[in-house]
Design a protein around this motif. Structure first.
Motif, mmCIF file in Angstrom:
data_model
loop_
_atom_site.group_PDB
_atom_site.id
_atom_site.type_symbol
_atom_site.label_atom_id
_atom_site.label_comp_id
_atom_site.label_asym_id
_atom_site.label_seq_id
_atom_site.Cartn_x
_atom_site.Cartn_y
_atom_site.Cartn_z
ATOM 1 N N SER A 1 0.810 -1.218 0.000
ATOM 2 C CA SER A 1 0.000 0.000 0.000
ATOM 3 C C SER A 1 0.845 1.270 0.000
ATOM 4 O O SER A 1 0.337 2.346 -0.296
ATOM 5 C CB SER A 1 -0.928 0.002 1.224
ATOM 6 N N SER B 1 -0.182 -7.283 -4.968
ATOM 7 C CA SER B 1 -0.079 -6.460 -3.758
ATOM 8 C C SER B 1 -0.120 -7.340 -2.515
ATOM 9 O O SER B 1 -0.879 -8.304 -2.446
ATOM 10 C CB SER B 1 -1.231 -5.454 -3.720
ATOM 11 N N PHE C 1 -7.146 -2.799 -1.165
ATOM 12 C CA PHE C 1 -6.535 -2.437 -2.452
ATOM 13 C C PHE C 1 -6.984 -1.055 -2.910
ATOM 14 O O PHE C 1 -7.086 -0.775 -4.094
ATOM 15 C CB PHE C 1 -6.806 -3.507 -3.522
ATOM 16 N N ASN D 1 -4.568 -9.279 -4.656
ATOM 17 C CA ASN D 1 -4.324 -8.964 -3.240
ATOM 18 C C ASN D 1 -4.084 -10.274 -2.489
ATOM 19 O O ASN D 1 -3.878 -11.335 -3.118
ATOM 20 C CB ASN D 1 -5.499 -8.170 -2.646
#
Lengths: 322, 322
Positions: free
Chosen positions: A54, A75, A80, A97
């Motif tokens: 992030s 990620s 997200f 994610n």
């Protein structure tokens, strides 16, 4: 020939080791990258895949300028709101994610914040670090007993349900608000509230577990806080953007709220320092998922997504699907 | 008006709800200024009274009890402990003495669970970092703690508080092990695993909670030899008695890293704390406020009044010590 990977921030040792073993990898030791640095390293390294978090936002214009050889941006984390998923879809960039693996750990931390806020853990710890040496009378520094109080959960997804399971061990009745009512086997006796306002009115402790992003910006606003019972408690381990912090500061300062437990803030890590001046908050630096096991599992899950896409399959945790 | 109702003398200010019930049911003599009373003042206040509700700060020794009026039938104390009352002198006069056990169990178990979570998840360190304005950013490796969910919890002393803690910990998926003078019946054990053998108990305890009573049998029970038999990286919590721990050995194991963390609410020699703890980041310290919730303090007062009600109605009180 090994595929080429950019890791945009420091990761745990086990994750770094797997990245080095499976990829021609460039690993950053920093906390994240801005758009210019990211575009630079992805391009010069001719990366097939990106592992990030992030602190490395993928805004629309960044996604548009990423080179075509980048096939997936995975990620680390469940939220997200730092990724423009619509832009990724437009540019056919797979993004993913890491859901599921942090649910238990974040739920544990939520109960920690509930207990710490209700039982005045910051004030108690500060007394000890100052050397204690004072006796307390029977009505000095009383906290709120958690057991038996009604817990309100905003967002009854996996984490919300894991929080409910723990709260039941304290004999807490559970209420929740969610866009849709859950089937009974997932409610496990929890009561559904049609609106956040109704939930705020009926619970003693409100725990926020909604996703971030523009759709949920400041959903816990001044009006919701005003509808909470006098002497109630707010806990947020989800996203700082969900709460109107000015209104929360006022509600804590006036005593309308007994206390708050906060793991997330607007503008992290440069959070509003007025919170640090309040005795009735328990503060944590966004560490809801901070255990060795979970941080390893999050990184491994992100690498699983990368492996799948580079092998020609869909990412198991794809944020958009064709 | 009050001629019909028995006189109740309350020596100290009590929670509002308790005083309200006292005034409803009795001709209550209260001490709204909460002044500590000398023996002569206690005797004057008790004149013509059928009952006294006292606190641990009052000294009801043999001389005072002998001088109490003939109208008096029961002394209730707002406490579990009765060290401040000469029980033999009360018995010799035929006075009933009631106390308030059990109602503290839930609040104290909450503090044990809070300490367990806060120690494992490094919440004290996180709080101090954020509050000092030293939070510089998020990293997957920052403040990484120990996972709680699914771990083994060893409870030394499976009385009411130990069993309340076990019920809470089960909500976190923890496996409960315990040591106790005797094995509990299955209904009370609720699946917790009894250890006849101290070595197997210590080896199983990834988390260890001390909930044993004080006394010679547990004096410095957690010493260097027993700490060495805990798994490396274990977390220790003490909400029982400060005397159960050898402070220097615990501090040494926290400094060496053999133990990951500890959480303490009770201390040998409190309110003075072993100085070796104060410089450690991996210990969470609370000032013996395990029962400090408004609900618990109310419940203690109600239990004391229950005892008075019973004696004056000619029934045996449920919680009598004399």
């Amino acid at each position: 020939m090994k595929p080429r990977l950019v890791v945009a921030q420091r990761v745990t040792e086990a994750v770094a080791a797997r990245a080095r073993a499976g990829f021609e990898a460039v690993l950053s030791e920093g906390e994240g990258m801005d758009a210019a640095a990211l575009l630079g390293v992805v391009t010069t390294h001719r990366a097939d895949a990106l592992l990030f978090g992030s602190s490395t936002p993928l805004a629309r214009e960044t996604v548009a300028r990423l080179p075509a050889h980048l096939r997936i941006a995975a990620s680390i984390g469940v939220g997200f709101d730092h990724i423009d998923v619509a832009a990724a879809r437009t540019h056919r960039l797979a993004v993913s994610n890491t859901p599921d693996v942090l649910d238990e750990c974040v739920a544990d931390f939520t109960l920690l914040l509930i207990l710490a806020a209700c039982r005045r853990a910051h004030e108690y710890e500060a007394i000890m670090r100052a050397g204690w040496r004072q006796k307390f009378l029977l009505d000095d520094l009383l906290g709120l007993r958690v057991s038996g109080r009604t817990l309100g959960i905003l967002g009854m997804g996996r984490i919300g349900r894991a929080v409910a399971a723990r709260a039941r061990g304290f004999g807490m009745p559970i209420l929740y608000h969610n866009r849709n009512r859950l089937p009974p086997e997932r409610e496990q006796g929890a009561g559904w509230c049609a609106s956040l306002g109704e939930l705020a009115e009926r619970c003693d402790i409100l725990a926020v577990h909604a996703p971030g992003g523009p759709g949920t910006e400041k959903i816990v606003d001044r009006a919701v806080l005003a509808r909470m019972k006098p002497g109630s408690v707010l806990v947020n381990v989800a996203r700082g953007s969900l709460v109107d912090e000015q209104a929360l500061l006022e509600a804590l300062g006036s005593g309308h709220l007994f206390a708050a437990g906060l793991d997330v803030f607007q503008g992290e890590p440069a959070f509003d320092l007025r919170f640090a001046a309040l005795p009735n908050v328990f503060l944590a630096p966004h560490m809801g998922s901070a255990t060795r096991e979970t941080r390893d599992a999050m990184g491994m899950r992100a690498l699983d997504n990368i492996d799948a896409v580079l092998a020609g399959r869909e990412a198991p945790d794809a944020l958009w699907r064709p | 008006m009050s001629g019909d109702r028995p006189v109740l003398f309350v020596t100290r200010r009590l929670p509002a709800a308790v005083e309200a019930r006292a005034a409803r049911d009795y001709a209550a003599r209260l001490n709204p200024a909460d002044r500590k009373l000398a023996a002569a003042e206690i005797l004057a206040g008790a004149e013509g009274a059928a009952a006294i509700l006292c606190c641990p700060a009052d000294r009801l020794d043999a001389a005072l009890i002998a001088a109490l009026p003939a109208s008096l039938r029961v002394i209730a104390t707002f406490s579990v402990g009765t060290d401040h009352i000469d029980l033999a002198a009360a018995a010799a006069r035929g006075l009933a003495v009631c106390n308030t056990p059990d109602v503290l169990s839930v609040a104290t178990a909450e503090i044990a669970m809070l300490l367990l979570l806060a120690a494992a998840r490094r919440a004290g360190e996180g709080e101090r970092l954020v509050r000092a304005g030293r939070w510089s950013g998020w990293a997957p490796t920052q403040l990484v703690g120990r996972g709680v969910s699914g771990r083994r919890l060893g409870i030394l002393g499976m009385g009411r508080i130990g069993r309340e803690l076990a019920a809470m910990a089960r909500g976190f998926g923890m496996e409960i092990h315990y040591r106790n003078r005797s094995r509990l019946p299955a209904a009370l054990a609720a699946g917790a695993i009894f250890h006849e053998d101290e070595d197997t108990f210590l080896a199983a305890s990834e988390f260890l909670s001390l909930n044993a009573p004080g006394g010679a049998g547990t004096r410095q029970w957690l010493n260097a030899a027993r700490i060495a038999r805990l798994p490396r990286g274990a977390v220790v919590v003490n909400t029982g008695r400060g005397t159960s721990v050898e402070d220097a050995a615990l501090a040494a194991a926290l400094a060496s890293g053999h133990l990951a963390a500890a959480g303490l609410d009770v201390y040998d020699g409190e309110p003075v704390v072993f100085p070796g703890y104060l410089g450690l980041e991996n210990v969470v310290l609370l000032p013996h406020l395990g029962s400090a919730t408004a609900e618990t303090r109310d419940a203690m007062g109600f239990r004391a009044l229950d005892g008075i009600d019973a004696v004056l109605a000619g029934r045996p009180p449920e919680f009598a010590v004399a």
